[in-house]
Structures are given as structure tokens and as C-alpha cells.
Motif scaffolding. Structure first.
Motif, mmCIF file in Angstrom:
data_model
loop_
_atom_site.group_PDB
_atom_site.id
_atom_site.type_symbol
_atom_site.label_atom_id
_atom_site.label_comp_id
_atom_site.label_asym_id
_atom_site.label_seq_id
_atom_site.Cartn_x
_atom_site.Cartn_y
_atom_site.Cartn_z
ATOM 1 N N GLN A 181 0.830 -1.206 0.000
ATOM 2 C CA GLN A 181 0.000 0.000 0.000
ATOM 3 C C GLN A 181 0.864 1.256 0.000
ATOM 4 O O GLN A 181 0.568 2.228 -0.699
ATOM 5 C CB GLN A 181 -0.921 -0.010 1.218
ATOM 6 C CG GLN A 181 -2.008 -1.076 1.170
ATOM 7 C CD GLN A 181 -2.856 -1.088 2.427
ATOM 8 O OE1 GLN A 181 -3.062 -0.060 3.059
ATOM 9 N NE2 GLN A 181 -3.348 -2.257 2.796
ATOM 10 N N LYS A 185 1.046 3.981 -3.007
ATOM 11 C CA LYS A 185 0.736 5.383 -2.691
ATOM 12 C C LYS A 185 1.842 6.304 -3.193
ATOM 13 O O LYS A 185 1.581 7.358 -3.790
ATOM 14 C CB LYS A 185 0.546 5.540 -1.180
ATOM 15 C CG LYS A 185 0.117 6.936 -0.754
ATOM 16 C CD LYS A 185 -0.128 7.002 0.748
ATOM 17 C CE LYS A 185 -0.565 8.394 1.175
ATOM 18 N NZ LYS A 185 -0.803 8.460 2.649
ATOM 19 N N ARG A 186 3.087 5.896 -2.967
ATOM 20 C CA ARG A 186 4.209 6.700 -3.441
ATOM 21 C C ARG A 186 4.258 6.728 -4.967
ATOM 22 O O ARG A 186 4.617 7.740 -5.573
ATOM 23 C CB ARG A 186 5.518 6.132 -2.895
ATOM 24 C CG ARG A 186 5.713 6.339 -1.395
ATOM 25 C CD ARG A 186 6.977 5.642 -0.928
ATOM 26 N NE ARG A 186 7.221 5.847 0.497
ATOM 27 C CZ ARG A 186 8.167 5.219 1.182
ATOM 28 N NH1 ARG A 186 8.966 4.354 0.560
ATOM 29 N NH2 ARG A 186 8.321 5.460 2.472
ATOM 30 N N LYS A 188 1.864 6.683 -7.120
ATOM 31 C CA LYS A 188 0.813 7.427 -7.814
ATOM 32 C C LYS A 188 1.243 8.836 -8.197
ATOM 33 O O LYS A 188 0.690 9.421 -9.126
ATOM 34 C CB LYS A 188 -0.457 7.451 -6.963
ATOM 35 C CG LYS A 188 -1.161 6.098 -6.955
ATOM 36 C CD LYS A 188 -2.489 6.114 -6.224
ATOM 37 C CE LYS A 188 -3.170 4.755 -6.347
ATOM 38 N NZ LYS A 188 -4.455 4.693 -5.622
#
Length: 370
Positions: A181, A185-186, A188
Motif C-alpha cells: 500500500q 501510494k508513493r 501514484k
């Protein structure tokens, strides 16, 4: 032994597995039209390879078959005088295996080869390896099947293991670890993804070919797809490809990674007995529309080499995996096979195992000095 040289012997060669696997509930009859195309001059593989095919008979009954091939693209790249054999199918008889393999070896030796390696049917970019573990489930699309005795008979003929090719299985609705996750997240903010554009199908397939040939270029046994070979593959897969099940990742607007997922049509063609005519096509299309297969396979995936050893490489891999999860689950797919993965590709294996994948089939490549 009879050398395949006309339509009649080619048909015998193609149909031989039916008699060998008639009592094996895990075997899936291949589509006859696809096998004929694979062995016809239409296959662009033959533009850079020389091949020969044989059938072994016992009491006028076909009991085995084999191919031998020399790939000029492989030799230009690796320069190790290695020739290949494949398409191996035979009865449970060591003498039959010896005759088949000796015939292939003699042909390769006559072509100046110093090593025989196989099975490849016909190249590393097609079906390859002999099944040595995982006999209790049917093969996925474009993967092989064999009986347990193949391994022992090949080894009795003097062959040793070269490398294993692994097939992983994973739940389509796998859980994301905290680490995954965080990576996604990084990613994106740096990685953009999109689906395949059916209106620009060939352009996107060219992008996938370019990434694949770069991503795999340092892997064991690599031979690049030619333009014609990849176009041929794309044509074969076009009916099966759902644009939502193809993810292309970009970094700063430039393609950098991809993943292709296709439905496992072996689920729905087992009762076709190899035939699509006269009504098989309609059955296949109806089944894909009404009851989509519950299993799928990822046959193509790649991350550009320049990113593979960096944190961005992991971001790209996890991002395309994450990108396909929702549409895969929405299709009703429950299990996904990721294959094949070289046993020494530790980076890819770690990524797959981190999302819950486990090895459920093993295919082996063998070699022998001539």
C-alpha cells in the motif's frame, strides 16, 4: 521413425497426443487450427529458424513425436552452439524416448551444434519446459502438460537440469500488505497507468513488445520477439484480450512497464476436443460472454531494465498489478496464474510472493552435450 513432410504426416504429428492422454483428466486438447498454424509457414518463427519433425511408430501405430530446431537469432546472441528440441510426446517406454531424442540429437549434431536443449515448442517465447511438478491441475492457456514419466525418461537419456520455470497461482482478490500500500501510494505521484487502447491496438502492442524485449534482455536464454512474431501473437490473442485487463505504466509520459492478463480459455474448450468448427467459435464466444472463466493467466509482464534495480522498478510492478486487480475481480475471476517465472528471477518472485502467490507448477529445461 518417419520424418514429417506432408499434410498427412503433419496431421498425425499434431493429433498424436490424443491417444497418449485419452485417460488423463487433466489434459486439455489443444485447438487443432491453432496447432496447424503454429507448424505452418505462416509462423514467423520459421523466418529465423530451421526445424525438422519426426514421428515414431510401433507396429504401424504412432507412439511418439519430436522436433529439432536451430534458432539463428539465439545463436547470433548467445554464440554457444546450442540447438533445441521440443514438441515431445511419447508413450511410457524408455526405448521410444531414446529413439526420439537420438534422432533430434543426430540432426542437431549434423548442423554443427555442440549441445541439445529442450523442450521448446518451438522457442523460448512459446510453450517450453516439461512439467515436473503440479500434475493434479489442468494447464493454463498456452502452457504445457505432461505425465510424470517424461522427467525420468528424459533424464535416463543423459539429460540434466538446466533451469526451472515456475508457475505461480494467486487469489485474484488478494490483500494488499502495508508495504505494498505504501509503495503504491508513493507510485501514484510518479507513475501513471492506462489501459489498452483498442482503437490503437497495434501501436500499444508495439509498446508492449518494446518494453518486453528490453525488460527480459538479460534473462537466461532470452531471444527477442521479432516484429512479425509479436504481430502474430497479438493476432492470436486479440479475441481474448480485454482492454481493461491490460495495464501500461508510464513515467513522465513515457511507457515504462506493462502487464497483460488473459482469460484461461482452457476452462471452456475442454469439451471441444480440439475443434472450433462448425460451431466451436460460437460456443467459445458465448461462453466467454455468458460465463467468463474463473481463472486467468498473466503471460506477459515487464519493467524497463533501467528501472529494475531501483525503488521505481518495484513501484512500476506493484502499480500495474494493483491496476488490474479490480477489473479482474469484477470479471468474476477467482484465481490468476503468473507464468512462467525463471527460478533465478528473485526480484519478480519476491514481488509475487509478497502478494500471496505460491508456486503450483514447475516446468524444467534440460540440456545435454552432444
Amino acid at each position: 521413425m518417419i520424418k514429417v513432410g506432408n499434410r498427412r504426416t503433419r496431421n498425425t504429428f499434431i493429433r498424436l497426443p490424443w491417444s497418449l492422454y485419452k485417460d488423463d483428466p487433466m489434459w486439455v486438447p489443444p485447438l487443432l487450427f491453432e496447432r496447424n498454424t503454429h507448424l505452418s509457414p505462416e509462423n514467423p518463427y520459421f523466418e529465423h529458424a530451421a526445424c525438422c519433425f519426426w514421428i515414431a511408430y510401433r507396429n504401424e501405430k504412432p507412439v511418439g513425436r519430436i522436433s529439432a530446431q536451430i534458432d539463428r537469432l539465439y545463436l547470433d546472441r548467445h554464440r554457444d552452439d546450442t540447438g533445441f528440441w521440443g514438441m515431445l510426446e511419447a508413450e511410457d517406454n524408455i526405448e521410444t524416448f531414446q529413439i526420439l531424442l537420438n534422432t533430434a540429437e543426430n540432426w542437431l549434431r549434423g548442423q554443427g551444434m555442440a549441445r541439445a536443449r529442450g523442450p521448446f515448442s518451438l522457442s523460448i517465447n512459446q510453450e517450453c519446459g516439461v512439467l515436473v511438478a503440479g500434475f493434479n491441475t489442468p494447464p493454463s492457456i498456452m502452457m504445457g502438460h505432461a505425465r510424470p514419466y517424461y522427467r525420468s525418461h528424459i533424464e535416463e537419456c543423459g539429460y540434466g537440469k538446466t533451469i526451472d520455470l515456475l508457475a505461480y497461482i494467486i487469489d485474484a482478490n488478494f490483500s494488499h500488505s502495508a508495504a505494498m500500500q505504501m509503495i503504491i501510494k508513493r507510485a501514484k505521484s510518479r507513475v501513471q497507468t492506462r489501459t489498452l487502447r483498442k482503437s490503437q491496438f497495434q501501436e500499444d502492442m508495439n509498446i508492449i513488445q518494446s518494453i518486453f524485449n528490453d525488460a527480459w534482455s538479460e534473462n537466461w536464454g532470452f531471444v527477442p520477439f521479432t516484429q512479425k512474431e509479436f504481430e502474430h501473437l497479438a493476432k492470436d490473442l486479440k479475441l481474448l484480450i480485454d482492454e481493461k485487463l491490460v495495464s501500461i505504466a508510464e513515467v513522465n509520459g513515457a511507457p515504462a512497464a506493462f502487464m497483460v492478463l488473459i482469460p484461461n480459455i482452457n476452462e471452456v474448450i475442454r469439451d471441444f476436443n480440439g475443434r472450433l468448427l462448425p460451431f466451436g467459435w460460437l460456443k467459445l464466444l458465448w461462453r466467454l460472454k455468458v460465463k467468463y472463466p474463473e481463472t486467468a493467466r498473466i503471460p506477459l509482464m515487464g519493467v524497463l531494465r533501467k528501472y529494475q534495480e531501483s525503488p521505481l522498478g518495484a513501484m512500476l510492478a506493484y502499480r500495474v498489478i494493483d491496476d488490474l486487480q479490480e477489473p479482474t475481480v469484477n470479471r468474476g475471476i477467482k484465481k490468476v496464474e503468473l507464468s512462467w517465472i525463471l527460478e533465478d528471477n528473485i526480484g519478480m518472485r519476491n514481488i509475487i510472493e509478497n502478494i500471496g502467490g505460491s508456486v503450483y507448477k514447475t516446468y524444467r529445461i534440460y540440456s545435454k552435450n552432444l
